[in-house]
Design a protein around this motif. Sequence first.
Motif, PDB file in Angstrom:
ATOM      1  N   UNK A   1       0.840  -1.199   0.000  1.00 47.75           N
ATOM      2  CA  UNK A   1       0.000   0.000   0.000  1.00 47.75           C
ATOM      3  C   UNK A   1       0.872   1.244   0.000  1.00 47.75           C
ATOM      4  N   UNK A   2       0.266   2.370  -0.313  1.00 48.56           N
ATOM      5  CA  UNK A   2       0.976   3.659  -0.308  1.00 48.56           C
ATOM      6  C   UNK A   2       2.281   3.555  -1.080  1.00 48.56           C
ATOM      7  N   UNK A   3       2.215   3.003  -2.250  1.00 50.73           N
ATOM      8  CA  UNK A   3       3.419   2.766  -3.032  1.00 50.73           C
ATOM      9  C   UNK A   3       4.086   4.071  -3.439  1.00 50.73           C
ATOM     10  N   UNK A   4       5.404   4.015  -3.493  1.00 54.93           N
ATOM     11  CA  UNK A   4       6.236   5.165  -3.844  1.00 54.93           C
ATOM     12  C   UNK A   4       7.058   4.819  -5.078  1.00 54.93           C
ATOM     13  N   UNK A   5       7.492   5.827  -5.824  1.00 58.42           N
ATOM     14  CA  UNK A   5       8.341   5.535  -6.992  1.00 58.42           C
ATOM     15  C   UNK A   5       9.588   4.731  -6.630  1.00 58.42           C
ATOM     16  N   UNK A   6      10.116   4.925  -5.437  1.00 60.80           N
ATOM     17  CA  UNK A   6      11.308   4.177  -5.026  1.00 60.80           C
ATOM     18  C   UNK A   6      11.021   2.710  -4.723  1.00 60.80           C
TER      19      UNK A   6
END
Length: 115
Positions: A83-88
Amino acid sequence: QVQLVESGGGLVQAGGSLRLSCAASGIIFSLNDMGWYRQAPGKQREWVATITRSRSTNYADSVKGRFTISRDNAKNTVYLQMNSLKPEDTAVYYCNARSSVTSYWGQGTQVTVSS
């Protein structure tokens, strides 16, 4: 023949969610600690999360509070809810099955998070 087959990767926008699955065959699944690792382009493979045979869980600091690892021994499958995925978080994600004497890897599934 041991097989670990990951699925569920894809392209998602930042803030979104994905659920990875890893289906195992050829091993006694319940006797293995299961883990997820990832490798971003140009970087070394890094550990993400582990769930032990007794269902204890551990997470890398970078994903703690956002990712959840779980297992279904009846289906010989381990999951990674992201969840709350980030580009990194963009990387190839690999499943690992580890016992006291063996370690097996899947072929990986690509996760791409766009900003």
